[in-house]
Design an enzyme around this catalytic site. Structure first.
Site, PDB file in Angstrom:
ATOM      1  N   TYR A 255      -1.844   0.275  10.089  1.00  0.00           N
ATOM      2  CA  TYR A 255      -2.099  -0.380   8.804  1.00  0.00           C
ATOM      3  C   TYR A 255      -0.861  -0.305   7.912  1.00  0.00           C
ATOM      4  O   TYR A 255      -0.398  -1.313   7.357  1.00  0.00           O
ATOM      5  CB  TYR A 255      -3.299   0.292   8.114  1.00  0.00           C
ATOM      6  CG  TYR A 255      -3.492  -0.168   6.697  1.00  0.00           C
ATOM      7  CD1 TYR A 255      -4.035  -1.418   6.425  1.00  0.00           C
ATOM      8  CD2 TYR A 255      -3.104   0.632   5.623  1.00  0.00           C
ATOM      9  CE1 TYR A 255      -4.201  -1.855   5.128  1.00  0.00           C
ATOM     10  CE2 TYR A 255      -3.272   0.203   4.317  1.00  0.00           C
ATOM     11  CZ  TYR A 255      -3.812  -1.042   4.069  1.00  0.00           C
ATOM     12  OH  TYR A 255      -3.961  -1.476   2.785  1.00  0.00           O
TER      13      TYR A 255
ATOM     14  N   LYS B 254       1.822  -3.433   6.508  1.00  0.00           N
ATOM     15  CA  LYS B 254       2.201  -3.676   5.104  1.00  0.00           C
ATOM     16  C   LYS B 254       3.721  -3.604   4.953  1.00  0.00           C
ATOM     17  O   LYS B 254       4.337  -4.421   4.264  1.00  0.00           O
ATOM     18  CB  LYS B 254       1.518  -2.650   4.194  1.00  0.00           C
ATOM     19  CG  LYS B 254       0.004  -2.812   4.129  1.00  0.00           C
ATOM     20  CD  LYS B 254      -0.366  -4.112   3.425  1.00  0.00           C
ATOM     21  CE  LYS B 254      -1.854  -4.338   3.333  1.00  0.00           C
ATOM     22  NZ  LYS B 254      -2.183  -5.630   2.720  1.00  0.00           N
TER      23      LYS B 254
ATOM     24  N   SER C  28       0.831  -1.212   0.000  1.00  0.00           N
ATOM     25  CA  SER C  28       0.000   0.000   0.000  1.00  0.00           C
ATOM     26  C   SER C  28       0.857   1.249   0.000  1.00  0.00           C
ATOM     27  O   SER C  28       1.963   1.262   0.561  1.00  0.00           O
ATOM     28  CB  SER C  28      -0.858   0.003   1.273  1.00  0.00           C
ATOM     29  OG  SER C  28      -1.464   1.240   1.474  1.00  0.00           O
TER      30      SER C  28
HETATM   31  N1  UFG Z   1     -13.271  11.095   1.998  1.00  0.00           N
HETATM   32  C1  UFG Z   1     -14.285  12.013   2.146  1.00  0.00           C
HETATM   33  N2  UFG Z   1     -15.536  11.539   2.409  1.00  0.00           N
HETATM   34  C2  UFG Z   1     -15.825  10.215   2.527  1.00  0.00           C
HETATM   35  C3  UFG Z   1     -14.786   9.274   2.348  1.00  0.00           C
HETATM   36  C4  UFG Z   1     -13.510   9.755   2.080  1.00  0.00           C
HETATM   37  O1  UFG Z   1     -14.083  13.219   2.057  1.00  0.00           O
HETATM   38  O2  UFG Z   1     -16.988   9.873   2.786  1.00  0.00           O
HETATM   39  C5  UFG Z   1     -11.918  11.590   1.684  1.00  0.00           C
HETATM   40  C6  UFG Z   1     -10.869  11.142   2.674  1.00  0.00           C
HETATM   41  O3  UFG Z   1     -10.857  11.978   3.810  1.00  0.00           O
HETATM   42  C7  UFG Z   1      -9.618  11.220   1.823  1.00  0.00           C
HETATM   43  C8  UFG Z   1     -10.106  10.867   0.414  1.00  0.00           C
HETATM   44  O4  UFG Z   1     -11.517  11.062   0.440  1.00  0.00           O
HETATM   45  O5  UFG Z   1      -9.133  12.532   1.811  1.00  0.00           O
HETATM   46  C9  UFG Z   1      -9.850   9.423   0.037  1.00  0.00           C
HETATM   47  O6  UFG Z   1     -10.281   8.601   1.116  1.00  0.00           O
HETATM   48  P1  UFG Z   1     -10.402   7.021   1.017  1.00  0.00           P
HETATM   49  O7  UFG Z   1     -10.919   6.548   2.345  1.00  0.00           O
HETATM   50  O8  UFG Z   1     -11.156   6.654  -0.195  1.00  0.00           O
HETATM   51  O9  UFG Z   1      -8.925   6.532   0.776  1.00  0.00           O
HETATM   52  P2  UFG Z   1      -7.585   6.844   1.605  1.00  0.00           P
HETATM   53  O10 UFG Z   1      -6.765   7.728   0.723  1.00  0.00           O
HETATM   54  O11 UFG Z   1      -7.812   7.267   2.981  1.00  0.00           O
HETATM   55  O12 UFG Z   1      -7.023   5.363   1.733  1.00  0.00           O
HETATM   56  C10 UFG Z   1      -6.406   4.701   0.702  1.00  0.00           C
HETATM   57  C11 UFG Z   1      -6.599   3.206   0.862  1.00  0.00           C
HETATM   58  C12 UFG Z   1      -5.917   2.731   2.104  1.00  0.00           C
HETATM   59  C13 UFG Z   1      -4.492   3.196   2.105  1.00  0.00           C
HETATM   60  C14 UFG Z   1      -4.422   4.690   1.935  1.00  0.00           C
HETATM   61  C15 UFG Z   1      -3.037   5.211   1.891  1.00  0.00           C
HETATM   62  O13 UFG Z   1      -7.957   2.902   0.950  1.00  0.00           O
HETATM   63  O14 UFG Z   1      -5.956   1.321   2.136  1.00  0.00           O
HETATM   64  O15 UFG Z   1      -5.062   5.026   0.714  1.00  0.00           O
HETATM   65  O16 UFG Z   1      -2.381   4.644   0.860  1.00  0.00           O
HETATM   66  F1  UFG Z   1      -3.886   2.898   3.266  1.00  0.00           F
END
Ligand code: UFG
Length: 332
Positions: A142, A146, A118
């Site tokens: 997490y 990894k 990841s």
């Molecule tokens: N977000 C919102 N509203 C929501 C959901 C997400 O604004 O309802 C935002 C989050 O705050 C973030 C962005 O959208 O800024 C992306 O969020 P995600 O949860 O879709 O994904 P992340 O970037 O947090 O996580 C991803 C992977 C993880 C990994 C991470 C870092 O899902 O497994 O990238 O690599 F760890």
């Protein structure tokens, strides 16, 4: 063709990988503990074992029963926030689970492993886009689980001589364009999944977690990659290892940043309707931007993404509509 053990085969990415492996002519042995995966995500005619990769007895029995040529290891817990509140569960499931799997694989003489790593291994990088040799400084358990598994693979590879590919995923989204698989978690946290749930009326509105980040429109920037493109990267990595290629650590992303606002606009383009959104506080632990340096994977594997943001949103939306038509979220 070879027989591939796919762990986490009933989960989001695993369920796409088993279809692609079958199409590429491989036999698949699928394992999943069904803690979050769905049994129906594995086709009925495919060999399926319900079990935990962290259970040495289960793994030994499996390797005794089937002749496995390579492993694609997707099994694991994936919620960053949950890893902060339940770190030991994450170390057990992801790190210890991987240790047990790798040890049993070594006993069975397995020579090739493709591992789901990841972008979380980078933490909050100083530079964007992030090259594979950037410092690895996870900021949550997490990411550590990894990175520790990558380290085990590196050390075990040096000691026992097998080869591996660690693929560092950026933001995986979308669904199988033929509608056979998709993301089916009961309480999803991923942005595109939630945005399409809002679009079909499963959720009332989309919270935008922070609009005051140092990014062009103030919302977080991520590098989204379609699950089918990601799976293709695994197939190519496996072919590389089967051809005698050496160990790989590769980013899987487009090398292109997309903001939350741009995702919202893509959903609105797909539905032709405004998406109900509201401002919400920042989510703890979110870096402002995560963009892959994506040139290495193109050079080494010849991989190029086929699906753009609109295709990710459209396929995710189509999958959500299917789930909606199905009673209890069971595959139609
Ligand atoms: N977000 C919102 N509203 C929501 C959901 C997400 O604004 O309802 C935002 C989050 O705050 C973030 C962005 O959208 O800024 C992306 O969020 P995600 O949860 O879709 O994904 P992340 O970037 O947090 O996580 C991803 C992977 C993880 C990994 C991470 C870092 O899902 O497994 O990238 O690599 F760890």
């Amino acid at each position: 063709m070879s027989t591939i053990l796919v762990t986490g085969a009933a989960g989001f990415i695993g369920s796409h990988a088993i279809l692609a492996l079958s199409e590429a002519g491989h036999s698949v042995v699928a394992i999943d503990d069904l803690s979050t995966g769905r049994r129906w995500a594995v086709p009925a005619e495919m060999t399926f074992i319900q079990g935990d990769v962290g259970d040495a007895a289960v793994m030994r029995k499996l390797f005794a029963e089937y002749t496995i040529d390579a492993i694609m290891h997707f099994a694991g817990s994936i919620e960053v926030g949950e890893s902060v509140t339940h770190p030991l569960a994450y170390y057990r499931n992801n790190t210890i689970g991987s240790q047990v799997l790798i040890e049993a694989a070594m006993e069975a003489g397995i020579r090739r492993i493709v591992f789901s790593s990841s972008a979380a291994v980078y933490g909050e990088p100083q530079r964007q886009p992030i090259p594979e040799d950037a410092p690895t400084r996870p900021i949550n358990p997490y990411g550590w689980t990894k990175l520790m598994t990558e380290q085990m693979l590196k050390d075990a590879s040096a000691a026992y001589g097998f080869n591996y590919a660690a693929l560092r995923y950026f933001n995986v989204s979308g669904a199988d364009p033929q509608g056979r698989a998709g993301e089916s978690l009961k309480k999803p946290s991923h942005l595109i999944k939630r945005a399409v749930q809002v679009a079909v009326g499963v959720l009332p509105e989309l919270g935008i977690f922070g609009e005051d980040y140092p990014t062009p429109d103030g919302t977080c920037v991520r590098d989204y990659i379609h699950v089918s493109d990601l799976v293709e990267a695994h197939i190519l990595a496996l072919a590389h290892l089967e051809a005698g290629g050496g160990n790989l650590i590769l980013n899987c992303g487009h090398g292109k940043g997309v903001s939350i606002r741009e995702v919202v606009q893509a959903v609105e383009r797909a539905t032709g309707k405004p998406l109900p959104v509201r401002s919400a506080p920042r989510r703890p632990g979110d870096p402002p931007a995560l963009i892959a340096a994506a040139d290495r994977i193109t050079q080494v594997l010849g991989w190029r993404p086929q699906y753009d943001l609109d295709a990710m949103v459209e396929t995710a939306l189509e999958w959500e509509r299917r789930l909606l038509r199905a009673p209890d979220g069971v595959h139609p």
